[in-house]
Design an enzyme around this catalytic site. Structure first.
Site, mmCIF file in Angstrom:
data_model
loop_
_atom_site.group_PDB
_atom_site.id
_atom_site.type_symbol
_atom_site.label_atom_id
_atom_site.label_comp_id
_atom_site.label_asym_id
_atom_site.label_seq_id
_atom_site.Cartn_x
_atom_site.Cartn_y
_atom_site.Cartn_z
ATOM 1 N N CYS A 290 4.243 93.176 70.648
ATOM 2 C CA CYS A 290 3.493 92.268 69.956
ATOM 3 C C CYS A 290 2.659 91.167 70.737
ATOM 4 O O CYS A 290 3.180 90.480 71.463
ATOM 5 C CB CYS A 290 4.784 91.231 69.044
ATOM 6 N N CYS B 84 3.407 87.573 70.473
ATOM 7 C CA CYS B 84 4.460 87.162 71.317
ATOM 8 C C CYS B 84 4.104 86.910 72.755
ATOM 9 O O CYS B 84 4.608 86.110 73.346
ATOM 10 C CB CYS B 84 5.493 88.331 71.117
#
Ligand code: ZN
Length: 152
Positions: free
Chosen positions: A72, A75
């Site tokens: 991600c 993230c």
């Protein structure tokens, strides 16, 4: 409440037992009497499903959880914010990271639909959540707002 005798339970990041720590010692790098590891850390603690369950249940301090995954992109951008939060909140809030790929039970339990999602837990209960990556000041305001008592 007498602050000199007030004690909190802190979950050991390594052996995951609850350790009673006097509140006035929270800022003094308390260690686990069993495994001697530092109970409160300046960096986020990485937890799996069992670890998060134990931390949420055992900690008297609030727990800030970053649900993330290695693939991600947002993230990865958010990781330094969470790391800074762990330093800024040291001794007040326990900051943990949960890889949603390897902790499916936690993701299901807390209904995580997108990552990054940040949860603020106290005594195993969700106080609030924040979706997406936010800058450090916004994360700090989120934590302060939800940990402050009701006005008055
Ligand atoms: Zn321990």
């Amino acid at each position: 409440m007498d602050p000199s005798t007030d004690r909190l339970h802190i979950a050991c990041p390594d052996c995951r037992r609850a350790v009673r720590v006097p509140t006035h010692r929270l800022q003094q790098s308390p260690r686990c009497p069993a495994c001697h590891t530092a109970l409160l850390r300046l960096e986020p603690v990485e937890l799996d499903d069992a670890g998060l369950e134990a931390f949420a249940r055992l900690n008297d301090l609030p727990v800030l959880v970053d649900f993330w995954a290695p693939w991600c992109g947002p993230c990865r951008h958010y990781a330094p914010v969470i790391a800074e939060a762990a330093r800024k909140l040291h001794g007040h809030v326990v900051v943990v990271k949960v890889n949603s790929d390897t902790a499916p039970a936690s993701s299901a339990r807390y209904g995580i639909r997108s990552i990054p999602t940040t949860l603020l837990l106290r005594n195993g209960q969700e106080l609030a959540r924040l979706s997406g990556a936010v800058p450090t000041p916004e994360l700090m305001r989120f934590v302060a707002h939800h940990l402050a008592g009701p006005p008055g």
